[in-house]
Design a protein around this motif. Structure first.
Motif, PDB file in Angstrom:
ATOM      1  N   MET A   1       0.662  -1.171   0.053  1.00  0.00           N
ATOM      2  CA  MET A   1      -0.050   0.059   0.039  1.00  0.00           C
ATOM      3  C   MET A   1       0.718   1.283   0.055  1.00  0.00           C
ATOM      4  SD  MET A   1      -2.617   1.026   2.681  1.00  0.00           S
ATOM      5  CE  MET A   1      -3.330   2.652   3.181  1.00  0.00           C
ATOM      6  N   GLU A   2       0.490   2.093  -0.722  1.00  0.00           N
ATOM      7  CA  GLU A   2       1.051   3.560  -0.701  1.00  0.00           C
ATOM      8  C   GLU A   2       0.174   4.617  -0.277  1.00  0.00           C
ATOM      9  OE1 GLU A   2       4.438   3.494  -4.411  1.00  0.00           O
ATOM     10  OE2 GLU A   2       2.268   3.705  -4.803  1.00  0.00           O
ATOM     11  N   VAL A   3       0.788   5.762   0.266  1.00  0.00           N
ATOM     12  CA  VAL A   3       0.345   6.660   0.974  1.00  0.00           C
ATOM     13  C   VAL A   3       0.523   8.066   0.462  1.00  0.00           C
ATOM     14  CG1 VAL A   3      -0.365   5.596   2.892  1.00  0.00           C
ATOM     15  CG2 VAL A   3       1.861   6.682   3.157  1.00  0.00           C
ATOM     16  N   LEU A   4      -0.129   8.977   0.877  1.00  0.00           N
ATOM     17  CA  LEU A   4       0.286  10.411   0.108  1.00  0.00           C
ATOM     18  C   LEU A   4       0.832  11.452   1.564  1.00  0.00           C
ATOM     19  CD1 LEU A   4       0.621  12.506  -1.942  1.00  0.00           C
ATOM     20  CD2 LEU A   4      -1.791  12.977  -1.724  1.00  0.00           C
ATOM     21  N   LEU A   5       1.603  11.699   1.346  1.00  0.00           N
ATOM     22  CA  LEU A   5       2.140  12.637   2.935  1.00  0.00           C
ATOM     23  C   LEU A   5       1.849  14.171   2.536  1.00  0.00           C
ATOM     24  CD1 LEU A   5       5.785  11.112   3.255  1.00  0.00           C
ATOM     25  CD2 LEU A   5       3.503  10.222   4.272  1.00  0.00           C
ATOM     26  N   ARG A   6       1.507  14.625   3.462  1.00  0.00           N
ATOM     27  CA  ARG A   6       0.930  16.153   3.619  1.00  0.00           C
ATOM     28  C   ARG A   6       1.891  16.842   4.687  1.00  0.00           C
ATOM     29  NH1 ARG A   6      -4.051  16.621   1.025  1.00  0.00           N
ATOM     30  NH2 ARG A   6      -3.431  16.032  -1.275  1.00  0.00           N
ATOM     31  N   GLY A   7       2.292  17.997   4.458  1.00  0.00           N
ATOM     32  CA  GLY A   7       2.976  18.707   5.462  1.00  0.00           C
ATOM     33  C   GLY A   7       4.527  18.227   5.713  1.00  0.00           C
ATOM     34  N   GLY A   8       5.317  19.168   6.254  1.00  0.00           N
ATOM     35  CA  GLY A   8       6.672  18.863   6.483  1.00  0.00           C
ATOM     36  C   GLY A   8       7.445  18.421   5.291  1.00  0.00           C
ATOM     37  N   PRO A   9       8.678  18.102   5.353  1.00  0.00           N
ATOM     38  CA  PRO A   9       9.482  17.982   4.491  1.00  0.00           C
ATOM     39  C   PRO A   9       9.245  16.903   3.355  1.00  0.00           C
ATOM     40  CG  PRO A   9      10.473  16.983   6.574  1.00  0.00           C
ATOM     41  CD  PRO A   9       9.219  17.404   6.778  1.00  0.00           C
ATOM     42  N   GLY A  10       8.134  15.868   3.682  1.00  0.00           N
ATOM     43  CA  GLY A  10       7.768  14.983   2.788  1.00  0.00           C
ATOM     44  C   GLY A  10       6.632  15.337   1.971  1.00  0.00           C
ATOM     45  N   ASP A  11       6.049  16.863   2.079  1.00  0.00           N
ATOM     46  CA  ASP A  11       4.904  17.170   1.371  1.00  0.00           C
ATOM     47  C   ASP A  11       4.739  16.530   0.026  1.00  0.00           C
ATOM     48  OD1 ASP A  11       2.265  18.378   1.563  1.00  0.00           O
ATOM     49  OD2 ASP A  11       3.330  19.929   0.718  1.00  0.00           O
ATOM     50  N   GLY A  12       3.603  15.878  -0.375  1.00  0.00           N
ATOM     51  CA  GLY A  12       3.431  15.565  -1.595  1.00  0.00           C
ATOM     52  C   GLY A  12       4.029  14.337  -2.135  1.00  0.00           C
ATOM     53  N   GLN A  13       5.040  13.735  -1.382  1.00  0.00           N
ATOM     54  CA  GLN A  13       5.495  12.336  -1.562  1.00  0.00           C
ATOM     55  C   GLN A  13       4.582  11.353  -1.386  1.00  0.00           C
ATOM     56  OE1 GLN A  13       8.922  11.869  -2.586  1.00  0.00           O
ATOM     57  NE2 GLN A  13       8.903  14.231  -2.516  1.00  0.00           N
ATOM     58  N   VAL A  14       4.751  10.400  -2.240  1.00  0.00           N
ATOM     59  CA  VAL A  14       3.843   9.098  -1.917  1.00  0.00           C
ATOM     60  C   VAL A  14       5.102   8.147  -1.450  1.00  0.00           C
ATOM     61  CG1 VAL A  14       2.991   7.269  -3.235  1.00  0.00           C
ATOM     62  CG2 VAL A  14       2.667   9.521  -4.127  1.00  0.00           C
ATOM     63  N   ALA A  15       4.702   7.366  -0.173  1.00  0.00           N
ATOM     64  CA  ALA A  15       5.484   6.839   0.350  1.00  0.00           C
ATOM     65  C   ALA A  15       4.734   5.340   0.711  1.00  0.00           C
ATOM     66  CB  ALA A  15       5.739   7.291   1.589  1.00  0.00           C
ATOM     67  N   PRO A  16       5.588   4.317   0.906  1.00  0.00           N
ATOM     68  CA  PRO A  16       4.876   3.052   1.197  1.00  0.00           C
ATOM     69  C   PRO A  16       4.602   3.126   2.674  1.00  0.00           C
ATOM     70  CG  PRO A  16       7.473   2.937   1.037  1.00  0.00           C
ATOM     71  CD  PRO A  16       7.079   4.127   0.616  1.00  0.00           C
ATOM     72  N   GLY A  17       3.511   2.240   2.841  1.00  0.00           N
ATOM     73  CA  GLY A  17       3.122   2.241   4.396  1.00  0.00           C
ATOM     74  C   GLY A  17       1.706   2.052   4.658  1.00  0.00           C
ATOM     75  N   GLY A  18       1.324   2.138   5.790  1.00  0.00           N
ATOM     76  CA  GLY A  18       0.048   1.987   6.127  1.00  0.00           C
ATOM     77  C   GLY A  18      -0.239   1.758   7.589  1.00  0.00           C
ATOM     78  N   GLY A  19      -1.241   1.632   8.382  1.00  0.00           N
ATOM     79  CA  GLY A  19      -1.423   1.493   9.732  1.00  0.00           C
ATOM     80  C   GLY A  19      -1.880   3.103  10.199  1.00  0.00           C
ATOM     81  N   GLU A  20      -1.499   3.364  11.322  1.00  0.00           N
ATOM     82  CA  GLU A  20      -1.637   4.602  12.172  1.00  0.00           C
ATOM     83  C   GLU A  20      -0.669   5.543  11.841  1.00  0.00           C
ATOM     84  OE1 GLU A  20      -4.490   5.271  14.088  1.00  0.00           O
ATOM     85  OE2 GLU A  20      -5.090   3.459  13.239  1.00  0.00           O
ATOM     86  N   THR A  21       0.618   4.996  11.548  1.00  0.00           N
ATOM     87  CA  THR A  21       1.531   6.090  11.233  1.00  0.00           C
ATOM     88  C   THR A  21       2.581   5.583  10.379  1.00  0.00           C
ATOM     89  OG1 THR A  21       3.177   5.138  12.989  1.00  0.00           O
ATOM     90  CG2 THR A  21       1.751   7.042  13.787  1.00  0.00           C
ATOM     91  N   VAL A  22       3.164   6.765   9.633  1.00  0.00           N
ATOM     92  CA  VAL A  22       4.420   6.330   8.605  1.00  0.00           C
ATOM     93  C   VAL A  22       5.431   7.196   8.940  1.00  0.00           C
ATOM     94  CG1 VAL A  22       4.974   6.689   6.355  1.00  0.00           C
ATOM     95  CG2 VAL A  22       2.775   5.630   6.896  1.00  0.00           C
ATOM     96  N   VAL A  23       6.619   6.673   8.888  1.00  0.00           N
ATOM     97  CA  VAL A  23       7.998   7.132   9.090  1.00  0.00           C
ATOM     98  C   VAL A  23       8.555   7.511   7.636  1.00  0.00           C
ATOM     99  CG1 VAL A  23      10.259   7.167   9.942  1.00  0.00           C
ATOM    100  CG2 VAL A  23       8.406   6.361  11.302  1.00  0.00           C
ATOM    101  N   TRP A  24       8.982   8.761   7.233  1.00  0.00           N
ATOM    102  CA  TRP A  24       9.429   9.009   6.297  1.00  0.00           C
ATOM    103  C   TRP A  24      10.683   9.708   6.545  1.00  0.00           C
ATOM    104  CZ3 TRP A  24      10.773  13.832   3.572  1.00  0.00           C
ATOM    105  CH2 TRP A  24      11.078  13.255   2.422  1.00  0.00           C
ATOM    106  N   GLN A  25      11.940   9.469   6.151  1.00  0.00           N
ATOM    107  CA  GLN A  25      13.222   9.904   6.746  1.00  0.00           C
ATOM    108  C   GLN A  25      13.152   9.980   7.994  1.00  0.00           C
ATOM    109  OE1 GLN A  25      14.545  13.244   4.403  1.00  0.00           O
ATOM    110  NE2 GLN A  25      14.550  12.030   2.464  1.00  0.00           N
ATOM    111  N   ALA A  26      13.267  10.854   8.814  1.00  0.00           N
ATOM    112  CA  ALA A  26      13.387  11.156  10.179  1.00  0.00           C
ATOM    113  C   ALA A  26      12.004  11.827  10.758  1.00  0.00           C
ATOM    114  CB  ALA A  26      14.440  11.781  10.812  1.00  0.00           C
TER     115      ALA A  26
END
Length: 65
Positions: A1-26
């Motif tokens: 599953m992939e998710v869309l990140l909003r806000g912060g340094p990852g804004d607009g990135q599509v990242a792998p993940g799911g569940g309650e939280t996703v960690v992108w970089q730090a």
């Protein structure tokens, strides 16, 4: 599953993940009820938690680790 990140340094990135939280970089991103579109796909939106980024002392408060 992939998710869309909003806000912060990852804004607009599509990242792998799911569940309650996703960690992108730090940085930690939390699930929202929102849906966003990227590259013709509908993705679940995860919102940035600014108190959980490394430059802001990530891990020093609540459940950032």
């Amino acid at each position: 599953m992939e998710v869309l990140l909003r806000g912060g340094p990852g804004d607009g990135q599509v990242a792998p993940g799911g569940g309650e939280t996703v960690v992108w970089q730090a940085c930690l991103y939390e699930i929202t009820p929102e849906r966003g579109h990227r590259h013709g796909r509908e993705l679940r939106v995860y919102r940035h938690r600014p108190d959980c980024c490394e430059p802001y002392g990530r891990g020093t408060e609540d459940r950032c680790e």
